[in-house]
Design a protein around this motif. Sequence first.
Motif, short mmCIF file in Angstrom:
data_model
loop_
_atom_site.label_atom_id
_atom_site.label_comp_id
_atom_site.label_asym_id
_atom_site.label_seq_id
_atom_site.Cartn_x
_atom_site.Cartn_y
_atom_site.Cartn_z
N GLU A 70 0.83 -1.21 0.00
CA GLU A 70 0.00 0.00 0.00
C GLU A 70 0.86 1.26 0.00
OE1 GLU A 70 -3.15 0.13 -0.49
OE2 GLU A 70 -3.58 -2.00 -0.27
N TRP A 71 1.92 1.25 0.82
CA TRP A 71 2.85 2.37 0.85
C TRP A 71 4.15 1.95 1.52
CZ3 TRP A 71 4.04 3.18 5.87
CH2 TRP A 71 3.05 2.96 6.84
N GLU A 72 5.18 2.74 1.29
CA GLU A 72 6.50 2.52 1.88
C GLU A 72 7.02 3.84 2.44
OE1 GLU A 72 9.21 1.18 -1.10
OE2 GLU A 72 7.80 -0.29 -1.88
N HIS A 73 7.86 3.73 3.47
CA HIS A 73 8.46 4.95 4.03
C HIS A 73 9.89 4.67 4.49
CE1 HIS A 73 9.55 7.74 7.32
NE2 HIS A 73 9.02 8.61 6.49
N GLU A 117 17.19 8.13 2.12
CA GLU A 117 17.69 7.06 1.29
C GLU A 117 18.67 6.21 2.10
OE1 GLU A 117 20.27 6.62 -2.78
OE2 GLU A 117 18.91 8.33 -2.60
N ASN A 118 18.63 4.92 1.90
CA ASN A 118 19.50 3.97 2.60
C ASN A 118 19.19 3.87 4.10
OD1 ASN A 118 21.40 1.93 2.34
ND2 ASN A 118 23.05 3.24 3.06
N PHE A 119 17.98 4.23 4.50
CA PHE A 119 17.50 4.03 5.86
C PHE A 119 16.58 2.82 5.89
CE2 PHE A 119 17.94 7.84 8.84
CZ PHE A 119 19.18 8.18 8.34
N PRO A 120 16.25 2.30 7.06
CA PRO A 120 15.37 1.13 7.15
C PRO A 120 13.99 1.40 6.54
CG PRO A 120 16.45 1.51 9.25
CD PRO A 120 16.75 2.70 8.39
N LEU A 121 13.42 0.35 5.99
CA LEU A 121 12.11 0.39 5.35
C LEU A 121 11.00 0.16 6.38
CD1 LEU A 121 10.27 0.28 2.77
CD2 LEU A 121 10.69 -2.20 2.80
N TYR A 122 9.91 0.89 6.23
CA TYR A 122 8.67 0.65 6.96
C TYR A 122 7.59 0.66 5.90
CZ TYR A 122 5.24 0.85 10.73
OH TYR A 122 4.23 0.55 11.61
N MET A 123 6.81 -0.43 5.78
CA MET A 123 5.79 -0.47 4.73
C MET A 123 4.53 -1.16 5.21
SD MET A 123 7.01 -3.13 1.81
CE MET A 123 7.58 -4.77 2.15
N HIS A 141 1.92 -4.18 8.97
CA HIS A 141 3.04 -3.28 8.80
C HIS A 141 4.32 -4.11 8.95
CE1 HIS A 141 0.98 0.83 9.67
NE2 HIS A 141 0.38 0.14 8.72
N LEU A 142 5.25 -3.89 8.04
CA LEU A 142 6.53 -4.59 8.04
C LEU A 142 7.62 -3.57 8.26
CD1 LEU A 142 5.89 -6.83 4.89
CD2 LEU A 142 5.35 -7.34 7.28
N SER A 143 8.51 -3.83 9.21
CA SER A 143 9.49 -2.82 9.58
C SER A 143 10.90 -3.40 9.71
CB SER A 143 9.10 -2.19 10.92
OG SER A 143 10.07 -1.25 11.31
N GLU A 144 11.85 -2.68 9.12
CA GLU A 144 13.26 -2.99 9.31
C GLU A 144 13.84 -2.24 10.51
OE1 GLU A 144 15.23 -4.03 5.05
OE2 GLU A 144 14.75 -1.90 5.35
N HIS A 145 13.05 -1.39 11.15
CA HIS A 145 13.53 -0.58 12.26
C HIS A 145 13.73 -1.42 13.52
CE1 HIS A 145 13.05 3.45 10.48
NE2 HIS A 145 12.10 2.87 9.79
#
Length: 123
Positions: free
Chosen positions: A31-34, A38-44, A54-58
Amino acid sequence: MTMNRVTPILRIFDEAKAREFYVDYLGFKVEWEHRFEENFPLYMEVSFGECVLHLSEHHGDSSPGSAVRIATTQLKAYHSRLLEQNYKYAKPGIEETPWNTAEVRIADPFGNRIIFYAPLQAE
């Protein structure tokens, strides 16, 4: 007072593997990504019908190894769809539980457990 939909946050470590599992294999759509930069962890956010995850690399957003139960309809058809894809890392079965549900349990590449379930009488 009312309570509304719950949106679980699941920890991920690799964007490509997350997309392969949640989008290509399970059939969710992004649906969306944040990213803060650039080159920071993904939250989508990914969704499938009314189900939203919600899927998070944080670090700290969630712990790997979490479990999510997702109520669904047409569990047998969805199970068949998953098996037809011949996904290398999962060949889930359907389990009938003592609490009268049919369940398909799948672990994502990060150790999170996704449990799709339906009441036995609905199957």
